[in-house]
Design a protein around this motif. Structure first.
Motif, PDB file in Angstrom:
ATOM      1  N   LEU A  23       0.953  -1.244  -0.124  1.00  0.00           N
ATOM      2  CA  LEU A  23      -0.060   0.504   0.274  1.00  0.00           C
ATOM      3  C   LEU A  23       1.135   0.898   0.062  1.00  0.00           C
ATOM      4  CD1 LEU A  23      -2.261   1.374   0.638  1.00  0.00           C
ATOM      5  CD2 LEU A  23      -2.395   0.971   3.130  1.00  0.00           C
ATOM      6  N   MET A  24       1.914   1.325   0.934  1.00  0.00           N
ATOM      7  CA  MET A  24       2.666   2.335   0.519  1.00  0.00           C
ATOM      8  C   MET A  24       3.819   2.434  -0.418  1.00  0.00           C
ATOM      9  SD  MET A  24       1.737   3.975   3.676  1.00  0.00           S
ATOM     10  CE  MET A  24       3.601   5.284   3.391  1.00  0.00           C
ATOM     11  N   ARG A  25       3.571   1.739  -0.882  1.00  0.00           N
ATOM     12  CA  ARG A  25       4.974   1.523  -2.389  1.00  0.00           C
ATOM     13  C   ARG A  25       3.636   2.136  -3.812  1.00  0.00           C
ATOM     14  NH1 ARG A  25       6.949  -3.625  -1.147  1.00  0.00           N
ATOM     15  NH2 ARG A  25       6.053  -4.794  -2.426  1.00  0.00           N
ATOM     16  N   PHE A  26       1.909   1.778  -3.479  1.00  0.00           N
ATOM     17  CA  PHE A  26       1.050   2.121  -4.323  1.00  0.00           C
ATOM     18  C   PHE A  26       1.244   3.698  -4.193  1.00  0.00           C
ATOM     19  CE2 PHE A  26      -3.014   3.384  -5.605  1.00  0.00           C
ATOM     20  CZ  PHE A  26      -3.229   3.255  -6.393  1.00  0.00           C
ATOM     21  N   MET A  27       1.152   4.345  -2.773  1.00  0.00           N
ATOM     22  CA  MET A  27       1.117   5.467  -2.111  1.00  0.00           C
ATOM     23  C   MET A  27       2.211   7.060  -3.137  1.00  0.00           C
ATOM     24  SD  MET A  27      -2.581   6.201  -1.786  1.00  0.00           S
ATOM     25  CE  MET A  27      -2.444   7.590  -0.933  1.00  0.00           C
ATOM     26  N   PHE A  28       3.734   5.815  -2.868  1.00  0.00           N
ATOM     27  CA  PHE A  28       4.720   6.910  -3.162  1.00  0.00           C
ATOM     28  C   PHE A  28       4.174   6.910  -4.408  1.00  0.00           C
ATOM     29  CE2 PHE A  28       9.269   6.653  -4.194  1.00  0.00           C
ATOM     30  CZ  PHE A  28       9.323   8.544  -3.844  1.00  0.00           C
ATOM     31  N   MET A  29       3.891   6.414  -5.212  1.00  0.00           N
ATOM     32  CA  MET A  29       3.781   6.329  -6.755  1.00  0.00           C
ATOM     33  C   MET A  29       2.730   7.032  -6.843  1.00  0.00           C
ATOM     34  SD  MET A  29       4.210   2.401  -8.286  1.00  0.00           S
ATOM     35  CE  MET A  29       3.680   1.589  -7.487  1.00  0.00           C
ATOM     36  N   LEU A  30       2.292   6.960  -6.393  1.00  0.00           N
ATOM     37  CA  LEU A  30       0.348   8.419  -6.566  1.00  0.00           C
ATOM     38  C   LEU A  30       1.348   9.730  -5.855  1.00  0.00           C
ATOM     39  CD1 LEU A  30      -2.568   9.039  -7.583  1.00  0.00           C
ATOM     40  CD2 LEU A  30      -3.331   7.947  -5.107  1.00  0.00           C
ATOM     41  N   THR A  31       1.993   9.669  -5.310  1.00  0.00           N
ATOM     42  CA  THR A  31       2.311  11.051  -4.358  1.00  0.00           C
ATOM     43  C   THR A  31       3.050  11.672  -5.528  1.00  0.00           C
ATOM     44  OG1 THR A  31       2.133  10.341  -2.470  1.00  0.00           O
ATOM     45  CG2 THR A  31       3.871  12.181  -2.674  1.00  0.00           C
ATOM     46  N   VAL A  32       4.043  11.020  -5.855  1.00  0.00           N
ATOM     47  CA  VAL A  32       5.355  11.355  -6.708  1.00  0.00           C
ATOM     48  C   VAL A  32       4.499  11.889  -8.217  1.00  0.00           C
ATOM     49  CG1 VAL A  32       6.997  11.142  -8.747  1.00  0.00           C
ATOM     50  CG2 VAL A  32       7.176   9.696  -6.066  1.00  0.00           C
ATOM     51  N   ALA A  33       3.652  11.382  -8.688  1.00  0.00           N
ATOM     52  CA  ALA A  33       2.767  11.213 -10.201  1.00  0.00           C
ATOM     53  C   ALA A  33       1.490  13.028  -9.379  1.00  0.00           C
ATOM     54  CB  ALA A  33       1.535  10.681  -9.738  1.00  0.00           C
TER      55      ALA A  33
END
Length: 98
Positions: A23-33
């Motif tokens: 979940l945190m990896r997904f949210m990190f990618m979403l945050t970068v986007a």
């Protein structure tokens, strides 16, 4: 005496923490986007402002999103594993009598 938490079981804990990291990896990618999109929109509307403005905005958006996702992820971890039910409520007897 405290009740047994499902997170005390190593297999359950391993699965739960792996899910949290995913979940945190997904949210990190979403945050970068989101930060990239926000920077592009700010540049498009205002042109080149001070570089410090872009840095502060990127850090503010990034830190806020990652902090919120980490805290909500921990809430989901606690609720999803049944850890919340293992907590003993010392005030339960008082509220039942009122």
């Amino acid at each position: 005496m405290a009740k047994h938490s499902p997170l005390d079981d190593p297999q359950t804990a391993t699965y739960a923490w792996a899910r949290y990291r995913r979940l945190m990896r997904f949210m990190f990618m979403l945050t970068v986007a989101v930060v990239i999109i926000a920077m592009a929109l700010i540049y498009k509307q205002n042109g080149m402002i001070s570089v410090h403005f872009f840095i502060a905005t990127a850090l503010g958006i990034g830190f806020s999103m990652l902090l919120m996702s980490a805290l909500m992820g921990l809430v989901f971890l606690s609720s999803g594993t049944g850890h919340d039910e293992s907590v003993e409520d010392p005030l339960k007897d008082e509220t039942d009598q009122a």
